[in-house]
Design a protein around this motif. Structure first.
Motif, PDB file in Angstrom:
ATOM      1  N   THR A  52       0.827  -1.211   0.000  1.00  0.00           N
ATOM      2  CA  THR A  52       0.000   0.000   0.000  1.00  0.00           C
ATOM      3  C   THR A  52       0.859   1.258   0.000  1.00  0.00           C
ATOM      4  O   THR A  52       0.646   2.181  -0.801  1.00  0.00           O
TER       5      THR A  52
ATOM      6  N   LEU B  96      -5.944  -0.118   4.641  1.00  0.00           N
ATOM      7  CA  LEU B  96      -6.586   1.181   4.843  1.00  0.00           C
ATOM      8  C   LEU B  96      -5.773   2.066   5.777  1.00  0.00           C
ATOM      9  O   LEU B  96      -5.519   3.243   5.479  1.00  0.00           O
TER      10      LEU B  96
ATOM     11  N   ALA C  54      -2.764   3.276   4.036  1.00  0.00           N
ATOM     12  CA  ALA C  54      -3.093   4.289   3.032  1.00  0.00           C
ATOM     13  C   ALA C  54      -3.297   5.647   3.688  1.00  0.00           C
ATOM     14  O   ALA C  54      -2.838   6.680   3.165  1.00  0.00           O
ATOM     15  N   ILE C  55      -3.971   5.665   4.825  1.00  0.00           N
ATOM     16  CA  ILE C  55      -4.162   6.929   5.545  1.00  0.00           C
ATOM     17  C   ILE C  55      -2.814   7.480   5.997  1.00  0.00           C
ATOM     18  O   ILE C  55      -2.530   8.674   5.832  1.00  0.00           O
TER      19      ILE C  55
ATOM     20  N   GLN D 200      -0.953   9.079   3.163  1.00  0.00           N
ATOM     21  CA  GLN D 200      -1.467  10.407   2.836  1.00  0.00           C
ATOM     22  C   GLN D 200      -1.016  11.450   3.861  1.00  0.00           C
ATOM     23  O   GLN D 200      -0.591  12.553   3.508  1.00  0.00           O
TER      24      GLN D 200
ATOM     25  N   ALA E 234      -8.106   7.350   1.171  1.00  0.00           N
ATOM     26  CA  ALA E 234      -7.753   5.978   1.539  1.00  0.00           C
ATOM     27  C   ALA E 234      -8.941   5.036   1.370  1.00  0.00           C
ATOM     28  O   ALA E 234      -8.789   3.900   0.899  1.00  0.00           O
TER      29      ALA E 234
ATOM     30  N   TYR F 144      -9.295   4.381  -2.241  1.00  0.00           N
ATOM     31  CA  TYR F 144      -8.234   3.466  -2.675  1.00  0.00           C
ATOM     32  C   TYR F 144      -8.575   2.017  -2.329  1.00  0.00           C
ATOM     33  O   TYR F 144      -8.429   1.112  -3.171  1.00  0.00           O
TER      34      TYR F 144
END
Length: 280
Positions: free
Chosen positions: A32, A220, A223-224, A227, A241, A244
């Motif tokens: 990720t 997840l 992904a957060i 960012q 996220a 995504y």
């Protein structure tokens, strides 16, 4: 002839468990983080023996080894963001919370307690330690409905209960909470982001009928964190996220990997996701 310009990329540290089948844990985190343009590092907290059908056994990692891993990373590559996943005993919680007490950067904590296949992954006496020591350090915690139910000692299975549980978790010392609605029994899924002094923010999506969701929670939270490492605000980081993960689940709907809950497609339509981010 000019020399090539040097450059750097945002760095994200995943402190989490292992998945030899490649779908969850530090493997999902690394995929990720890489897919979203950051550089991934890992600190291994446990060695679960698992595959797409479930967890067979969890081998402990010595506390000295966890400490040494943290030292090696921080001595060399200071993370722009940190994702914490599997911390399954009190000793780990105490070690990690003490180490990160002076860390300057966002922390996303995915309180891994129950696997996608329904296996409990955390010791009962560790839950309170997480609440007391890790929750206050985390910029965001990202429990699913099963994990929220453990944290508030009540079955959470609809949006109304999610709203109540989110406020309860804020009162327990969390900076912010994302309650994931992926396990709701409805075609429209709702996730809720709770922050102090702000009303909850709803994120809605249509349910994708797929068994290939192994590692979705790990992915997840990573992904957060990716960012946040790039300087994106929390609301937009969560929004991106979730989009995504939705795309990654859609991209693996027909994929056949293993006999159980298969993995996401972490590299599904990355250019569309980059454009989505630019348009925010």
């Amino acid at each position: 002839m000019t020399k090539d310009k040097k450059y750097s990329v945002p760095t994200v540290l995943s402190i989490a468990g292992f998945d030899g089948s490649g779908g969850a844990g530090i493997q999902a985190d690394t995929k990720t983080i890489s897919a979203l343009g950051c550089y991934a590092m890992n600190v291994l907290t446990a060695l679960p023996v698992q595959n797409t059908q479930g967890v067979r056994r969890i081998y402990e990692i010595p506390m000295a080894a966890v400490q040494d891993q943290l030292d090696a990373i921080f001595d060399d590559i200071y993370p722009d963001a940190i994702k914490i996943g599997m911390v399954h005993n009190i000793e780990l919680v105490e070690l990690i919370s003490a180490y990160l007490k002076e860390y300057k950067g966002p922390i996303v904590f995915d309180p891994v307690m129950v696997s996608t296949s329904g296996h409990k992954l955390i010791h009962d006496d560790t839950v309170q330690a997480c609440i007391e020591l890790l929750f206050p350090l985390a910029t965001l915690i990202t429990p699913n409905l099963d994990e929220v139910s453990v944290l508030v000692d009540e079955v959470i299975d609809n949006v109304e209960k999610m709203e109540k549980a989110g406020n309860t978790l804020l009162a327990k010392g969390c900076q912010s909470v994302l309650i994931k609605g992926g396990h709701l029994q409805s075609q429209e899924l709702t996730s809720l982001l709770f922050q102090h002094k702000n009303p909850p923010i709803e994120f809605k999506s249509q349910k994708i009928n797929s068994k290939n969701t192994h590692g979705s929670g790990c992915s997840l939270s990573s992904a957060i964190a990716s960012q946040l490492a790039q300087g994106v605000g929390l609301d937009s980081a969560v929004d991106f996220a979730l989009a995504y993960i939705h795309a990654a689940i859609a991209g693996s709907k027909d994929l056949v990997i293993g006999k159980g809950n298969g993995p996401l497609n972490h590299f599904h339509n990355p250019l569309k996701l980059i454009q989505y981010e630019l348009d925010l």
